[in-house]
Design an enzyme around this catalytic site. Structure first.
Site, PDB file in Angstrom:
ATOM      1  N   TYR A 108      77.419 -34.398  26.776  1.00 10.62           N
ATOM      2  CA  TYR A 108      78.229 -34.454  25.551  1.00 10.62           C
ATOM      3  C   TYR A 108      78.722 -33.062  25.160  1.00 10.62           C
ATOM      4  O   TYR A 108      79.862 -32.904  24.718  1.00 10.62           O
ATOM      5  CB  TYR A 108      77.412 -35.074  24.408  1.00 10.62           C
ATOM      6  N   GLU A 147      66.208 -27.534  17.572  1.00  9.18           N
ATOM      7  CA  GLU A 147      66.831 -27.156  18.844  1.00  9.18           C
ATOM      8  C   GLU A 147      67.827 -28.210  19.299  1.00  9.18           C
ATOM      9  O   GLU A 147      68.932 -27.894  19.695  1.00  9.18           O
ATOM     10  CB  GLU A 147      65.748 -26.938  19.906  1.00  9.18           C
ATOM     11  N   VAL A 205      71.507 -38.627  19.298  1.00  4.91           N
ATOM     12  CA  VAL A 205      71.383 -40.076  19.270  1.00  4.91           C
ATOM     13  C   VAL A 205      72.320 -40.614  20.343  1.00  4.91           C
ATOM     14  O   VAL A 205      73.498 -40.232  20.399  1.00  4.91           O
ATOM     15  CB  VAL A 205      71.740 -40.651  17.884  1.00  4.91           C
ATOM     16  N   GLY A 208      75.632 -44.703  14.428  1.00  4.87           N
ATOM     17  CA  GLY A 208      76.124 -45.499  13.311  1.00  4.87           C
ATOM     18  C   GLY A 208      75.057 -46.363  12.661  1.00  4.87           C
ATOM     19  O   GLY A 208      75.331 -47.074  11.692  1.00  4.87           O
ATOM     20  N   TYR A 221      76.649 -33.302   9.116  1.00  7.34           N
ATOM     21  CA  TYR A 221      75.716 -32.358   8.506  1.00  7.34           C
ATOM     22  C   TYR A 221      76.141 -32.001   7.084  1.00  7.34           C
ATOM     23  O   TYR A 221      75.308 -31.928   6.176  1.00  7.34           O
ATOM     24  CB  TYR A 221      75.589 -31.091   9.352  1.00  7.34           C
TER      25      TYR A 221
END
Length: 160
Positions: free
Chosen positions: A25, A85, A89, A95, A133
């Protein structure tokens, strides 16, 4: 949705799977060098200095997400904090509130231990995570730049 729980040794293969997914990712698919043995030693060895909370997935033994963290220390505050660190998910579990639950569990840990803060880094291009965040009340520390000393530069400085 299951509540976050501390990782146990049998979670190690799934932890490594999620760490590799996170590297993909973050556009660093070949960067993961850690092994199951490394994780087992770090998380469950004689004197662990790194910890993990996990969220169980839908299938037995499957993890939906993880938060890997360790203690830091603030000389200004005079107490420890938590450095997150990795928070990850798996896409098929996003979601459902797992990321929020993992961060809430970290916040609970910090409050219970009397720690000053929870901090982490996020890639500048990761707008979905930055927005998430911020929605939780986290703020960026734009006046700080993270530096890293590794590889040949680390070896050279250590040898000097």
């Amino acid at each position: 949705m299951s509540a976050p729980r501390p990782a146990v040794p049998s979670d190690v293969p799934e932890l490594l799977r999620l760490i590799v997914e996170l590297a993909v990712y973050e556009k660093e698919p070949d960067a993961v060098r850690t092994t199951e043995a490394d994780l087992e030693r770090a998380l469950f060895g004689e004197a662990p200095a790194v910890f993990a909370f996990v969220v169980d997935g839908d299938e037995p033994g499957e993890l939906a997400g993880l938060a890997i963290w360790f203690l830091t220390f603030s000389t200004w505050e005079g107490v420890h904090g938590i450095h997150l660190e990795d928070l990850y998910v798996a896409p098929q579990h996003r979601g459902a509130g797992h990321g929020r639950a993992l961060l809430a569990r970290l916040a609970q840990e910090a409050v219970a231990r009397g720690l000053a803060r929870v901090e982490w880094a996020v890639l500048d291009w990761n707008e979905p995570s930055i927005g998430f965040y911020r929605s939780l009340g986290a703020s960026s520390m734009d006046e700080w730049t993270t530096f890293r000393l590794d590889g040949g530069a680390l070896t050279a400085l250590g040898a000097s």
